[in-house]
Scaffold this active site. Structure first.
Site, PDB file in Angstrom:
ATOM      1  N   LYS A  76       0.837  -1.197   0.000  1.00 24.03           N
ATOM      2  CA  LYS A  76       0.000   0.000   0.000  1.00 24.03           C
ATOM      3  C   LYS A  76       0.864   1.235   0.000  1.00 24.03           C
ATOM      4  O   LYS A  76       1.834   1.320   0.746  1.00 24.03           O
ATOM      5  CB  LYS A  76      -0.856  -0.017   1.285  1.00 24.03           C
ATOM      6  CG  LYS A  76      -1.756   1.179   1.473  1.00 24.03           C
ATOM      7  CD  LYS A  76      -3.142   0.901   0.922  1.00 24.03           C
ATOM      8  CE  LYS A  76      -3.977   2.150   0.799  1.00 24.03           C
ATOM      9  NZ  LYS A  76      -3.632   2.984  -0.367  1.00 24.03           N
ATOM     10  N   LYS A 100       5.074   2.884   8.311  1.00 24.79           N
ATOM     11  CA  LYS A 100       3.834   3.574   8.696  1.00 24.79           C
ATOM     12  C   LYS A 100       2.716   2.556   8.982  1.00 24.79           C
ATOM     13  O   LYS A 100       2.004   2.669   9.976  1.00 24.79           O
ATOM     14  CB  LYS A 100       3.356   4.495   7.562  1.00 24.79           C
ATOM     15  CG  LYS A 100       4.232   5.705   7.329  1.00 24.79           C
ATOM     16  CD  LYS A 100       3.573   6.643   6.329  1.00 24.79           C
ATOM     17  CE  LYS A 100       4.584   7.574   5.706  1.00 24.79           C
ATOM     18  NZ  LYS A 100       4.001   8.598   4.841  1.00 24.79           N
ATOM     19  N   LYS A 112       5.062   1.928  -3.109  1.00 26.16           N
ATOM     20  CA  LYS A 112       5.110   3.339  -3.523  1.00 26.16           C
ATOM     21  C   LYS A 112       5.302   3.409  -5.023  1.00 26.16           C
ATOM     22  O   LYS A 112       5.932   2.539  -5.618  1.00 26.16           O
ATOM     23  CB  LYS A 112       6.283   4.046  -2.848  1.00 26.16           C
ATOM     24  CG  LYS A 112       6.160   5.553  -2.871  1.00 26.16           C
ATOM     25  CD  LYS A 112       5.215   5.994  -1.779  1.00 26.16           C
ATOM     26  CE  LYS A 112       5.112   7.475  -1.626  1.00 26.16           C
ATOM     27  NZ  LYS A 112       4.532   7.812  -0.321  1.00 26.16           N
ATOM     28  N   THR A 196      -4.082  13.283   6.433  1.00 24.27           N
ATOM     29  CA  THR A 196      -2.672  13.465   6.797  1.00 24.27           C
ATOM     30  C   THR A 196      -2.554  14.623   7.784  1.00 24.27           C
ATOM     31  O   THR A 196      -1.901  14.507   8.831  1.00 24.27           O
ATOM     32  CB  THR A 196      -1.813  13.722   5.541  1.00 24.27           C
ATOM     33  OG1 THR A 196      -2.081  12.672   4.606  1.00 24.27           O
ATOM     34  CG2 THR A 196      -0.337  13.735   5.868  1.00 24.27           C
ATOM     35  N   ASN A 227      -1.142  19.958   0.205  1.00 20.43           N
ATOM     36  CA  ASN A 227      -2.280  19.269   0.809  1.00 20.43           C
ATOM     37  C   ASN A 227      -2.121  19.177   2.327  1.00 20.43           C
ATOM     38  O   ASN A 227      -2.973  19.664   3.084  1.00 20.43           O
ATOM     39  CB  ASN A 227      -2.441  17.878   0.180  1.00 20.43           C
ATOM     40  CG  ASN A 227      -3.649  17.141   0.726  1.00 20.43           C
ATOM     41  OD1 ASN A 227      -4.705  17.742   0.931  1.00 20.43           O
ATOM     42  ND2 ASN A 227      -3.499  15.869   0.997  1.00 20.43           N
ATOM     43  N   SER A 354      -6.845   5.746   4.450  1.00 20.16           N
ATOM     44  CA  SER A 354      -6.871   4.936   3.227  1.00 20.16           C
ATOM     45  C   SER A 354      -7.313   3.505   3.548  1.00 20.16           C
ATOM     46  O   SER A 354      -8.075   2.886   2.817  1.00 20.16           O
ATOM     47  CB  SER A 354      -5.485   4.883   2.578  1.00 20.16           C
ATOM     48  OG  SER A 354      -5.301   5.971   1.720  1.00 20.16           O
TER      49      SER A 354
HETATM   50  N1  GLU Z   1       1.023   8.944   0.118  1.00 18.25           N
HETATM   51  C1  GLU Z   1       0.596   8.881   1.475  1.00 18.25           C
HETATM   52  C2  GLU Z   1       1.742   8.506   2.380  1.00 18.25           C
HETATM   53  O1  GLU Z   1       2.895   8.659   2.036  1.00 18.25           O
HETATM   54  C3  GLU Z   1      -0.644   8.006   1.658  1.00 18.25           C
HETATM   55  C4  GLU Z   1      -0.477   6.578   1.279  1.00 18.25           C
HETATM   56  C5  GLU Z   1      -1.801   5.815   1.305  1.00 18.25           C
HETATM   57  O2  GLU Z   1      -2.818   6.395   1.641  1.00 18.25           O
HETATM   58  O3  GLU Z   1      -1.765   4.627   0.959  1.00 18.25           O
HETATM   59  O4  GLU Z   1       1.553   8.119   3.491  1.00 18.25           O
END
Ligand code: GLU
Length: 420
Positions: A76, A100, A112, A196, A227, A354
């Site tokens: 993810k 994370k 990613k 976020t 954002n 998410s």
């Molecule tokens: N791009 C965001 C991050 O770096 C969200 C990733 C997601 O929601 O999967 O945490």
């Protein structure tokens, strides 16, 4: 010459991340083979995407998708559109996503994606064609139970909508669970847009409590007005804090008396640019050194380094961006008694909501904004406490503690599966 080479090594996000992961794995008592497995993504796809530009020419873009580890569940993580995207950066970012997901305890590994492009100089139809082209290029390795993308730098709910539509066409069935960060009308979750910033806010509240600091009247500098930074400035103003500095890629605005955030949000463009409208700006690196209570780097990587860490005046640094503080700077800040809320914890609100979005897509039942906010708070507060507790238990800085908490689940899952 020697100094230049050293600087490059310190600023290489992949090797810096690998170093901390190795340290975390050692501290947790795993053998070297665990590090061998986790030091790189298990899968890395590079694609070339030919796009017909508005002027009739074809331009070929390079894109990446990294999948760090899928022992816990599907991978993810977001997709960034940026001219400086590199393979190493995407790999490191996929590893941060593993961390994370481990920290907030959601059942994913890290992934990613990135495309080397500058959406600021592309038309809307060109961005749409590129978004769809990228999905066609990576479609074999992604999906609701394989790898679930999301927004990241310079991508948003519209980008996600195009990507979801393209994926659903390829698979010939509606697939909202393929991607998160969608518009609510297409199966997005309430609260995802601000997730976020909300996660960062909750971390700021908890950090302020730990430092016995009152958030009302606290002076806050936010580097970045995209954002995360934009919503954060708004939410914190609403909580009574004073935003005394903000910045974008071109410069910074600073006013000890507090900035008019609503006015600035109204004037900013969709890429978070606003300072170009003002004459009295200061450079970004000057902003970081200004007097404040809380500093929030919410822009790009490598902003607080060995060179300027001594000059940071804040009591608390909350990292809303990915990788804003180098390892050398982390040590300096920690030694100076500054509380660092590391990126992998502070910016985990996005992936948390998410996850909620994906769950709602899977069950086909949607939650209210209040339900999402409550569930998010629960996850972030618990993650914050676990990281702080781990830091004091093992007598390590908060970054290493966050890595230990974050990597443990993936390491355990890999072990149970018999991979190591
Ligand atoms: N791009 C965001 C991050 O770096 C969200 C990733 C997601 O929601 O999967 O945490």
């Amino acid at each position: 010459m020697g100094v230049v080479v050293e600087k490059k090594v310190e600023n290489n996000v992949l090797s810096a991340t690998q170093k901390v992961i190795q340290e975390a794995i050692n501290k947790l008592g795993y053998r070297d083979e665990m590090y061998e497995l986790l030091k790189e993504p298990v899968r890395m796809l590079t694609v070339r995407i030919p796009i017909r530009m508005d002027n009739g020419d074809v331009k070929v873009f390079t894109g990446y998708r990294a999948q760090h580890n899928d022992a816990v569940g599907p991978t993810k993580g977001g997709i960034r559109f940026h001219p400086e995207v590199t393979e190493d950066e995407v790999k490191a970012l996929s590893m941060w996503m593993t961390l994370k997901c481990g920290i907030v305890n959601v059942p994913y590994g890290g992934g990613k994606g990135g495309i080397v492009c500058d959406p600021r100089s592309m038309s809307f139809p060109e961005i749409e064609r590129l978004s769809r082209g990228y999905v066609r290029a990576i479609s074999q390795i992604v999906g609701p139970t394989k790898d679930i993308p999301a927004p990241d730098v310079f991508t948003n709910s519209q980008t996600m909508a195009w990507m979801m539509d393209e994926y659903s066409r390829i698979r010939e069935f509606d697939s909202p669970g393929f991607i998160t960060g969608k518009p609510v009308i297409l199966g997005g979750s309430h609260g995802r847009e601000t997730a976020t910033a909300m996660g960062v806010t909750i971390c700021i509240e908890e950090a302020a409590k730990a430092k016995e600091m009152d958030l009302v009247g606290a002076k806050i500098i936010i580097q970045g007005f995209g954002n995360a930074g934009g919503y954060l400035a708004k939410i914190l103003t609403g909580r009574g804090a004073k935003i005394i500095g903000i910045s974008d890629a071109y410069g910074a605005l600073y006013d000890e008396a507090g900035l008019d955030i609503d006015y600035l949000l109204d004037k900013r463009d969709s890429f978070g640019t606003v300072t170009k409208l003002f004459k009295n700006t200061i450079p970004n690196h000057e902003l970081l050194k200004q007097e404040c209570d809380i500093l929030v780097p919410a822009a790009v990587a490598n902003q607080i380094t060995g060179e300027n860490a001594h000059e940071i005046k804040a009591n608390i640094v909350v990292e809303a961006a990915n990788g804003p503080t180098t390892m050398e700077a982390t040590k300096i800040l920690a030694d100076r008694g500054i509380l660092i809320v590391p990126d992998v914890l502070a910016s985990s609100g996005g992936v948390t909501v998410s996850y909620f979005e994906w769950v709602q897509n899977n069950i086909g039942y949607y939650w209210s904004e209040e339900e999402v906010a409550e569930k998010l708070r629960e996850k972030i507060v618990s993650a914050f406490n676990t990281v702080i507790h781990t830091a004091s238990l093992h007598k390590v800085d908060t970054r290493l503690a966050a890595y230990m908490v974050g990597i443990r689940k993936t390491a355990e899952a890999s072990r149970f599966r018999g991979w190591v």
